[in-house]
Scaffold this motif. Structure first.
Motif, short mmCIF file in Angstrom:
data_model
loop_
_atom_site.label_atom_id
_atom_site.label_comp_id
_atom_site.label_asym_id
_atom_site.label_seq_id
_atom_site.Cartn_x
_atom_site.Cartn_y
_atom_site.Cartn_z
N GLN A 78 43.84 10.92 68.21
CA GLN A 78 44.45 9.67 67.72
C GLN A 78 45.84 9.48 68.32
N LEU A 79 46.59 10.56 68.42
CA LEU A 79 47.94 10.45 69.00
C LEU A 79 47.83 10.02 70.46
N ALA A 80 46.86 10.61 71.17
CA ALA A 80 46.68 10.29 72.59
C ALA A 80 46.31 8.82 72.77
N GLU A 81 45.56 8.28 71.83
CA GLU A 81 45.10 6.90 71.99
C GLU A 81 46.17 5.88 71.58
N HIS A 82 46.95 6.20 70.54
CA HIS A 82 47.80 5.17 69.95
C HIS A 82 49.29 5.30 70.20
N CYS A 83 49.75 6.42 70.69
CA CYS A 83 51.21 6.65 70.70
C CYS A 83 51.78 6.78 72.10
#
Ligand code: SDX
Length: 435
Positions: A78-83
């Motif tokens: 999720q961090l890789a996709e959104h941040c």
């Protein structure tokens, strides 16, 4: 033995002692054996810390059997996709993701702190043009302690925070300067109008010089996205060798820049962050798909020092979730640059071959984060010697998050392991003429 304790019985003396089993938010029970020396007059032996929790931490969690990696509870996917990387750095250091204003303020502060003292540039002149960029990075980052020492009060949380932000801000500037020095090009100053990744790529590759900004250079958005992803994936990994080094060094009260320099030195080794450079060298050495069986046989041969670089991990015994994300990005970056990389094709074939081999299956050896990262860095035109430097830029936020966590805990003791001594017993000196 009660449910939440572990009994240890000393066979010779018959003495039995119970030790509490601590349960973290997630993960395995951990026996607190700190009193064993006092209770049973013995030490524990665990070279490589394969079963030892060296500290309590709230930052990163890994489930090596399930391939789970969480930063402050958030899955890496999720961090890789959104941040973006600075959001993740803020999260690691502060425990929560920033809101829009906090992120803007943090990004601005990082940008403003990205310049290095002009005198620091002189340090590079002391290095030969062919010095390894990691050697320059260790030296120059360590030397920051000479520039920011007098104003630092390590007991003040705000001083510590500034120190951490300063380091995150200056790392790309120093890293790019190491590269420019190695190719004899003038240093490019950081620009306040560019984001973290864009700024780094500009300092690496634009034709700018201190007095000139290259109007024709612009950063490719896919390349910027790929770099951002790699920085996030490498940002932290709980108590790995370099982070443990930063903690151990910091536990003595050492200057934080010196602690980060120690972390960089630990990262450099091929068993750790130096693996990404070693993977590329290995793929070139293998050369073609038909030679894979020969090299797999060598990797399995205990008499041969050759090992599959980018394979295996102390904690992951199923798959490294970062490797899965990176492999996918390799396709995107290569497609974007309109080029086929024979080394990527070779890496895919090597992975497929190794994962069918009984030796690698039995030992649960899978590609780790650095098996494919070099392929992306190559596509971004980053030279091989810079691969571990890239890892260091990313890991700086993780190192500092751990340093901040440790320094904020007044109960942190100095790191001081014991040993199993196997040297000679006490003896007396024989005078030199009688030896
Ligand atoms: C990183 O710790 C972290 O979190 C690190 C990291 C991070 O983000 O900070 O994830 C980053 O450092 C990734 C790892 C990069 N290193 C490499 O890719 C180098 C190649 N891999 C290894 O040298 C090794 O797998 C380690 C160092 C990564 C892990 O070592 P361990 O946990 O001490 O495992 P081991 O050496 O005891 O190996 C167990 C067995 C042995 O065989 P047996 O003695 O049981 O017969 O597996 C074999 C090893 O010989 N083995 C390999 C192998 N890695 C382990 N055999 C062939 N090739 C390999 N790569």
């Amino acid at each position: 033995m009660s449910k939440d304790s572990l009994s240890i019985r000393h066979n010779r003396t018959g003495k039995t002692v119970e030790y509490p089993l601590l349960q973290g938010t997630l993960g395995k029970e951990t026996v607190d054996i700190r009193a064993i020396h006092k209770d049973l007059d013995c030490f524990t032996y665990d070279p490589g810390f394969t079963a030892t929790a060296s500290c309590k931490s709230h930052i990163t969690f890994i489930d090596g059997d399930k391939g789970v990696l969480l930063y402050r509870g958030y899955p890496i996917e999720q961090l890789a996709e959104h941040c973006n990387y600075l959001e993740v750095a803020y999260l690691l250091m502060n425990g929560e993701l920033p809101n829009a204003t906090q992120l803007q303020d943090f990004s601005l502060e990082v940008a403003h702190r990205s310049m290095v003292h002009e005198s620091l540039r002189n340090f590079f002149d002391g290095f030969s043009y062919d010095a390894h960029p990691m050697a320059m990075l260790v030296g120059v980052v360590g030397s920051l302690s000479a520039f920011y020492h007098s104003e630092l009060n390590m007991k003040d949380p705000e001083h510590r925070r500034v120190c951490a932000v300063r380091m995150i801000a200056k790392m790309p500037t120093i890293a790019a300067a190491s590269y420019r020095h190695s190719v004899g090009k003038p240093f490019v100053y950081p620009r306040l109008d560019l984001g973290y990744c864009e700024n780094f790529l500009n300092m690496m590759f634009s034709r700018s010089s201190p007095n000139y900004i290259d109007p024709n250079y612009s950063v490719d958005p896919i390349e910027k996205k790929a770099l951002n992803l790699l920085l996030i994936l490498h940002a932290d990994h709980e108590q790995n060798a370099s982070t443990s080094t930063v903690r151990l060094t910091g536990s003595t009260g050492a200057n934080p820049y010196a602690c980060i320099a120690a972390g960089i030195a630990a990262l450099w080794g091929p068993a750790h962050g130096g693996a990404n450079e070693a993977v590329l060298r290995m793929l070139k050495q293998i050369g073609s798909v038909d030679r894979i069986p020969e090299f797999i046989a060598r990797a399995k041969d205990k008499d041969d020092p050759f090992r599959l670089m980018g394979f295996g991990h102390r904690v992951y015994k199923n798959f490294d979730p970062r490797a899965t994300i990176i492999r996918q990005t390799c396709y995107e970056v290569l497609e974007n640059s309109n080029r086929q990389d024979p080394l990527f094709e070779l890496a895919l074939a090597l992975e497929e071959y190794a994962l069918k081999d009984e030796y690698f299956i039995e030992r649960k050896l899978y590609p780790n984060v650095d098996f494919y990262s070099g392929v992306i860095y190559r596509a971004l035109n980053i030279p091989e010697e810079m691969f571990t430097v890239m890892f260091a830029i990313a890991r700086t936020s993780g190192w500092l998050a751990h340093w901040l966590e440790m320094m904020a805990d007044p109960s942190t003791p100095i790191g001081r392991p014991r040993q199993l001594y196997l040297g000679p017993e006490q003896r007396n000196i024989i005078p030199i003429d009688a030896r």
